[in-house]
Design a protein around this motif. Structure first.
Motif, short mmCIF file in Angstrom:
data_model
loop_
_atom_site.label_atom_id
_atom_site.label_comp_id
_atom_site.label_asym_id
_atom_site.label_seq_id
_atom_site.Cartn_x
_atom_site.Cartn_y
_atom_site.Cartn_z
N ASP A 20 0.82 -1.22 0.00
CA ASP A 20 0.00 0.00 0.00
C ASP A 20 0.85 1.26 0.00
N ARG A 21 2.11 1.17 0.43
CA ARG A 21 2.96 2.36 0.55
C ARG A 21 4.10 2.40 -0.47
N LEU A 22 4.27 1.37 -1.30
CA LEU A 22 5.40 1.38 -2.23
C LEU A 22 5.10 2.15 -3.51
N ALA A 23 4.08 1.72 -4.24
CA ALA A 23 3.79 2.36 -5.52
C ALA A 23 2.38 2.00 -5.98
N LYS A 24 1.72 2.95 -6.62
CA LYS A 24 0.41 2.70 -7.24
C LYS A 24 0.67 2.18 -8.65
N GLY A 25 0.12 1.04 -8.96
CA GLY A 25 0.29 0.49 -10.30
C GLY A 25 -1.03 0.44 -11.03
N LYS A 26 -0.98 -0.08 -12.22
CA LYS A 26 -2.19 -0.22 -13.03
C LYS A 26 -2.76 -1.60 -12.81
N PRO A 27 -4.05 -1.81 -12.72
CA PRO A 27 -5.08 -0.80 -12.74
C PRO A 27 -5.10 0.00 -11.43
N PRO A 28 -5.53 1.24 -11.50
CA PRO A 28 -5.55 2.06 -10.28
C PRO A 28 -6.49 1.45 -9.24
N PRO A 29 -6.17 1.61 -7.95
CA PRO A 29 -6.98 1.01 -6.90
C PRO A 29 -8.42 1.49 -6.88
N SER A 30 -8.71 2.66 -7.41
CA SER A 30 -10.09 3.16 -7.37
C SER A 30 -11.03 2.26 -8.17
N THR A 31 -10.50 1.47 -9.12
CA THR A 31 -11.36 0.56 -9.86
C THR A 31 -11.69 -0.67 -9.03
#
Length: 99
Positions: A20-31
């Motif tokens: 949760d704290r390293l990096a946001k990847g695809k697909p974005p978590p909002s999906t």
């Protein structure tokens, strides 16, 4: 009991990852969790808030980690849980959809 450490571990350089704290990847978590508000990435984290980093972000970071000399990854829990650190696991057979 004769426990032997595997040879690869003796020379490994471990890096612990809290997805949760390293990096946001695809697909974005909002999906994955559209109802869950994410904390701003550049603000100090809170104990119960989510930043939105995920396993896709880890995958996208692997080349960087390898360039640092990391040869093994130790993950904090990634299983289904009601809290961001996921140590309160509900199901050890389900990777949390947010991870």
């Amino acid at each position: 009991m004769n426990i032997q450490t595997p040879d690869w571990v003796k020379h490994a350089v471990f890096y612990q990852i809290f997805p949760d704290r390293l990096a946001k990847g695809k697909p974005p978590p909002s999906t994955t969790y559209p109802h869950l508000p994410l904390e701003p990435w550049d603000c100090s984290p809170t104990g119960q808030g989510y930043k939105g980093g995920n396993l896709w972000g880890v995958i996208e970071t692997l080349d960087y980690l390898q360039d640092l000399g990391i040869t093994a990854i130790y993950f904090t829990p990634i299983f289904q849980s009601a809290c961001n650190h996921r140590y309160h696991t509900h199901d050890y057979y389900q990777v949390d959809a947010m991870a």
